[in-house]
Each structure stands twice: as C-alpha cells, then as structure tokens.
Design a protein around this motif. Structure first.
Motif, PDB file in Angstrom:
ATOM      1  N   ILE A 290       4.537   2.734 -12.178  1.00  0.00           N
ATOM      2  CA  ILE A 290       3.146   2.769 -11.742  1.00  0.00           C
ATOM      3  C   ILE A 290       2.461   3.973 -12.390  1.00  0.00           C
ATOM      4  N   SER A 291       1.380   3.724 -13.104  1.00  0.00           N
ATOM      5  CA  SER A 291       0.677   4.814 -13.784  1.00  0.00           C
ATOM      6  C   SER A 291      -0.073   5.686 -12.783  1.00  0.00           C
ATOM      7  N   GLY A 292      -0.387   6.896 -13.229  1.00  0.00           N
ATOM      8  CA  GLY A 292      -1.156   7.801 -12.386  1.00  0.00           C
ATOM      9  C   GLY A 292      -2.523   7.242 -12.052  1.00  0.00           C
ATOM     10  N   LEU A 293      -3.124   6.503 -13.000  1.00  0.00           N
ATOM     11  CA  LEU A 293      -4.431   5.896 -12.757  1.00  0.00           C
ATOM     12  C   LEU A 293      -4.361   4.859 -11.647  1.00  0.00           C
TER      13      LEU A 293
ATOM     14  N   ASP B 248       8.949 -10.734  -8.309  1.00  0.00           N
ATOM     15  CA  ASP B 248       9.938 -10.054  -7.463  1.00  0.00           C
ATOM     16  C   ASP B 248       9.296  -8.885  -6.728  1.00  0.00           C
ATOM     17  N   PHE B 249       8.536  -8.073  -7.464  1.00  0.00           N
ATOM     18  CA  PHE B 249       7.862  -6.946  -6.811  1.00  0.00           C
ATOM     19  C   PHE B 249       6.784  -7.447  -5.856  1.00  0.00           C
ATOM     20  N   GLY B 250       6.145  -8.561  -6.206  1.00  0.00           N
ATOM     21  CA  GLY B 250       5.164  -9.145  -5.306  1.00  0.00           C
ATOM     22  C   GLY B 250       5.790  -9.589  -3.997  1.00  0.00           C
ATOM     23  N   THR B 251       6.977 -10.192  -4.076  1.00  0.00           N
ATOM     24  CA  THR B 251       7.697 -10.610  -2.870  1.00  0.00           C
ATOM     25  C   THR B 251       8.084  -9.402  -2.025  1.00  0.00           C
ATOM     26  N   GLN B 252       8.520  -8.326  -2.680  1.00  0.00           N
ATOM     27  CA  GLN B 252       8.854  -7.105  -1.954  1.00  0.00           C
ATOM     28  C   GLN B 252       7.641  -6.561  -1.205  1.00  0.00           C
ATOM     29  N   TYR B 253       6.474  -6.613  -1.862  1.00  0.00           N
ATOM     30  CA  TYR B 253       5.258  -6.128  -1.204  1.00  0.00           C
ATOM     31  C   TYR B 253       4.945  -6.950   0.044  1.00  0.00           C
ATOM     32  N   PHE B 254       4.961  -8.275  -0.092  1.00  0.00           N
ATOM     33  CA  PHE B 254       4.614  -9.115   1.057  1.00  0.00           C
ATOM     34  C   PHE B 254       5.639  -8.977   2.181  1.00  0.00           C
ATOM     35  N   ALA B 255       6.920  -8.826   1.829  1.00  0.00           N
ATOM     36  CA  ALA B 255       7.941  -8.610   2.860  1.00  0.00           C
ATOM     37  C   ALA B 255       7.690  -7.291   3.582  1.00  0.00           C
ATOM     38  N   GLY B 256       7.395  -6.236   2.812  1.00  0.00           N
ATOM     39  CA  GLY B 256       7.115  -4.941   3.429  1.00  0.00           C
ATOM     40  C   GLY B 256       5.869  -4.974   4.282  1.00  0.00           C
ATOM     41  N   TYR B 257       4.844  -5.675   3.806  1.00  0.00           N
ATOM     42  CA  TYR B 257       3.593  -5.771   4.559  1.00  0.00           C
ATOM     43  C   TYR B 257       3.819  -6.483   5.892  1.00  0.00           C
ATOM     44  N   ILE B 258       4.583  -7.568   5.867  1.00  0.00           N
ATOM     45  CA  ILE B 258       4.830  -8.321   7.107  1.00  0.00           C
ATOM     46  C   ILE B 258       5.660  -7.500   8.087  1.00  0.00           C
ATOM     47  N   VAL B 259       6.663  -6.761   7.575  1.00  0.00           N
ATOM     48  CA  VAL B 259       7.460  -5.883   8.439  1.00  0.00           C
ATOM     49  C   VAL B 259       6.553  -4.858   9.112  1.00  0.00           C
ATOM     50  N   GLU B 260       5.717  -4.184   8.327  1.00  0.00           N
ATOM     51  CA  GLU B 260       4.853  -3.152   8.881  1.00  0.00           C
ATOM     52  C   GLU B 260       3.800  -3.739   9.809  1.00  0.00           C
ATOM     53  N   LYS B 261       3.299  -4.930   9.491  1.00  0.00           N
ATOM     54  CA  LYS B 261       2.303  -5.568  10.351  1.00  0.00           C
ATOM     55  C   LYS B 261       2.909  -5.919  11.706  1.00  0.00           C
ATOM     56  N   SER B 262       4.152  -6.419  11.692  1.00  0.00           N
ATOM     57  CA  SER B 262       4.804  -6.772  12.954  1.00  0.00           C
ATOM     58  C   SER B 262       5.092  -5.525  13.784  1.00  0.00           C
TER      59      SER B 262
ATOM     60  N   VAL C 107      10.887  -0.383   6.207  1.00  0.00           N
ATOM     61  CA  VAL C 107      10.289  -0.935   4.998  1.00  0.00           C
ATOM     62  C   VAL C 107      11.100  -0.568   3.757  1.00  0.00           C
ATOM     63  N   PHE C 108      11.818   0.569   3.795  1.00  0.00           N
ATOM     64  CA  PHE C 108      12.721   0.888   2.694  1.00  0.00           C
ATOM     65  C   PHE C 108      13.890  -0.101   2.646  1.00  0.00           C
ATOM     66  N   GLY C 109      14.067  -0.838   3.736  1.00  0.00           N
ATOM     67  CA  GLY C 109      15.116  -1.854   3.745  1.00  0.00           C
ATOM     68  C   GLY C 109      14.766  -3.084   2.935  1.00  0.00           C
ATOM     69  N   VAL C 110      13.482  -3.296   2.657  1.00  0.00           N
ATOM     70  CA  VAL C 110      13.077  -4.453   1.855  1.00  0.00           C
ATOM     71  C   VAL C 110      12.672  -4.055   0.443  1.00  0.00           C
ATOM     72  N   THR C 111      12.403  -2.775   0.217  1.00  0.00           N
ATOM     73  CA  THR C 111      12.097  -2.296  -1.128  1.00  0.00           C
ATOM     74  C   THR C 111      12.371  -0.794  -1.200  1.00  0.00           C
ATOM     75  N   SER C 112      12.854  -0.350  -2.337  1.00  0.00           N
ATOM     76  CA  SER C 112      13.090   1.083  -2.541  1.00  0.00           C
ATOM     77  C   SER C 112      11.990   1.715  -3.387  1.00  0.00           C
ATOM     78  N   GLU C 113      10.949   0.944  -3.686  1.00  0.00           N
ATOM     79  CA  GLU C 113       9.853   1.442  -4.507  1.00  0.00           C
ATOM     80  C   GLU C 113       8.814   2.149  -3.635  1.00  0.00           C
ATOM     81  N   ALA C 114       8.603   3.432  -3.904  1.00  0.00           N
ATOM     82  CA  ALA C 114       7.708   4.234  -3.069  1.00  0.00           C
ATOM     83  C   ALA C 114       6.281   3.677  -3.067  1.00  0.00           C
ATOM     84  N   TYR C 115       5.815   3.180  -4.196  1.00  0.00           N
ATOM     85  CA  TYR C 115       4.457   2.641  -4.270  1.00  0.00           C
ATOM     86  C   TYR C 115       4.296   1.433  -3.353  1.00  0.00           C
ATOM     87  N   ILE C 116       5.290   0.538  -3.381  1.00  0.00           N
ATOM     88  CA  ILE C 116       5.219  -0.658  -2.524  1.00  0.00           C
ATOM     89  C   ILE C 116       5.284  -0.256  -1.054  1.00  0.00           C
TER      90      ILE C 116
END
Length: 342
Positions: free
Chosen positions: A4-7, A64-78, A217-226
């Motif tokens: 992920i770029s700084g921009l 794959d990263f898109g799926t990780q985002y949606f999984a993380g979003y649903i976990v956090e939303k719940s 949420v780190f359980g569904v992705t290890s990417e800090a940005y996601i």
C-alpha cells in the motif's frame, strides 16, 4: 504481501477523518433527536461506502485481499453490535438526553478509532517480529469466547467502571447537562457535567472492546491496512446503527452466544496458522473464504433463532455479556448491577 503506497494510506485516512468531522460538526451544530428515517438513511450510506470501498479494493489489489477485507469488516460489524448493547446501557444509566446522544456516539467512535489504530500498529509489529503471537492471540480469543459464553446472560455495570469511579471522586461534578457542555461554570465554579463522565465511560469501554476485536480481525487477515479499514468502516456506521436498532437489541438473545462461537472459531484459525508456520506445513489452515462463510452462517442463524425465540416468549431480554462473573441482582431488583467487560 499487500503493498500500500503512502498516498493510498493518506487518502484513506483523509476520507475517514472527513466523514468523522462531518458527523462531529453535525452533532455539535444541530443537536437533535435522530429519528428512524434519518438513522436508516445514514446506515445505508455507511454500508454503501464500506461495500463500495471493498469493490474498489478487490479490483485494485485482487480478489483474495478483497475477501479478507469483507471478512474483517463483517467480523468487526458483528462485534460492534455488542458495543451497541453497552452504549445503550451507558445512555440509560446516565440518562443522556436524546439530543446529546448523537454527539456522545461520535466522540465514542473517534476514541475507538484512535485506540484501535494504536493496537493495530502494535499488533502488526508483534506479528511480523514474533510468529508465536498468532498462538497467543488465538489463546486469548478462545479464553474470551469461553468467558463470554459462560457469562452471556449478564450485563455490564458502567457505574462500577474504575475510570468512572475515579472521576467521581476527584472531579467537581454537576447533575445538569448544561446544554451538552463537557465542562461548565455553575455558581461561579468550573465543574464537569455528566456528559464528561459518559465520555469517560465510553472511552474505557472502547479500550476493552479493542482488546477483543483487534486479535479477532487479525485472525482473518495479517495485513495492517485491511485491519485498519475494516475497523474504520465498521465503526463509522455505528452511530447511525445505534439509533436504528437500539429498540431491537433486546430481541437478539443469542448474540453473545454467536459472538463467542465466532471468537472461538477465529482463535482456532490463528492457532492452526501458527502450527502450520512453526511446527509443520502439513498442518491444515482455515482459508479466508471458509472463515467468511462460517461467520456469516453463525450471524444469520443467531439472528433468526433470536427472533423466533423472542416471538415465542416476548418477556425474554438480550444481554451484552461479560468476561467475568458478578453478583446477581436480588429477585426484587431486576435492574441489578453487572461487571464491565475486561
């Protein structure tokens, strides 16, 4: 590895800050009771923003990263719905006027985002340096799941919060909300209003919830940005969701049970990932699509079962759940007191 770029970071943070600033200005300039139609419109707006971001993210960085985002979003939303239980309890306990609840929730979301950003940075650093942190996070989530299931029928007592008790002892306080001010001058002396205590209570509760949600949420992705964007977009819609569903929360009688199952499942996923990396590559891992399917299934089953149960027995009331036991209220004191999550 996601690059992920700084921009991109700057634009993402700028968008989130802009949305928060708009919410805060709206709450400060026009205090008012948020009705069902307004809450629905804002809820739909924030969900569309989150989904739109996810679609763009998947197109830009891969499915794959898109799926990780949606999984993380649903976990956090719940998990954020459990936050709403506690917010309702806080608002009720301190009798916050409806016209000021909008501002309180916005401040609470800002505090939650700041604390979670700190935990995300810390968690990402630890995971990159020490692989056994996956094991520790997994064990923490399993412990949390077991405790939440054991005390799923209890509610927190925000008055018993250490931060609130300390503030009451050391600060001069007034019982009046004084037009929604945090600090006011009453009879010639500066005093803190109940709104200040409410924000302290919400801030301390946000801290405790961050300790649960970040490992999850780190359980569904290890990417800090996601992890960051999943938390941010889940929290951004929390204010509107509060006004939309606060009357329905009492019907989600199996929510704490469902959340304990989700947390336990993610804990097992983290432990399997650690074992796969550090013990043997032959040990299977749970993929993100499977995680997403399990989480959605649990949430759907929990919601449907709760509605069926409360329809059969309207006297049932849902509880936020607790991670430790507390003294039960006497039979003639149904309000009782609980223990905050920790």
């Amino acid at each position: 590895m996601l690059e992920i770029s700084g921009l991109t970071w700057a634009v993402t943070i700028g968008l989130i800050v802009l949305l928060l600033a708009f919410d805060l200005v709206l709450a400060a300039v026009r205090p008012h009771r948020v009705g069902f139609r307004e809450a629905t419109a804002w809820s739909v707006f924030y969900i569309l923003v989150a989904v739109g971001f996810g679609v763009w993210f998947a197109m830009a960085y891969g499915g794959d990263f898109g799926t990780q985002y949606f999984a993380g979003y649903i976990v956090e939303k719940s998990l954020s719905v459990d936050n709403l239980f506690v917010f309702v309890i806080i608002m009720t306990t301190f009798a916050v006027p409806e016209e000021h609840q909008h501002m309180v929730l916005t401040f609470g979301i800002i505090l939650a985002l700041i604390m979670r950003a700190i935990f995300i940075a810390l968690g990402a650093t630890l995971l990159s340096l020490f692989s056994f942190m996956f094991l520790l996070f997994g064990l923490l989530l399993i412990y949390t799941a077991v405790q939440l299931f054991r005390h799923r029928d209890e509610d927190p007592d925000v008055e018993d919060n250490a931060v609130v008790r300390t503030a009451r002892r050391v600060l001069p306080l007034t019982d009046e909300y004084v037009g929604g001010k945090l600090v006011a001058r009453v009879e010639g002396r500066r005093v803190a209003t109940p709104l200040f205590i409410v924000l302290l209570a919400i801030g301390s509760i946000d801290l405790l919830f961050a300790l649960d949600s970040i490992p999850a949420v780190f359980g569904v992705t290890s990417e800090a940005y996601i992890v960051f964007v999943a938390n941010a977009f889940a929290l951004l819609g929390l204010r509107a969701l509060y006004f939309l569903v606060k009357g329905l929360l009492d019907r989600l009688v199996y929510l704490s049970t469902g959340l304990s199952i989700i947390l336990g499942f993610i804990g097992v996923k983290l432990i399997l990932h650690w074992a796969h990396e550090d013990i043997s590559p032959d040990i299977p891992e749970i993929t993100t699509p499977i995680s997403l399917g399990v989480i959605i299934t649990v949430l759907v089953v929990v919601t449907v079962a709760s509605l069926i149960k409360t329809r059969k027995d309207p006297t049932l009331t849902a509880h936020a759940g607790s991670l430790r036991a507390h003294k039960r209220a006497p039979a003639d004191d149904p309000g009782g007191s609980g223990t905050p999550r920790s």
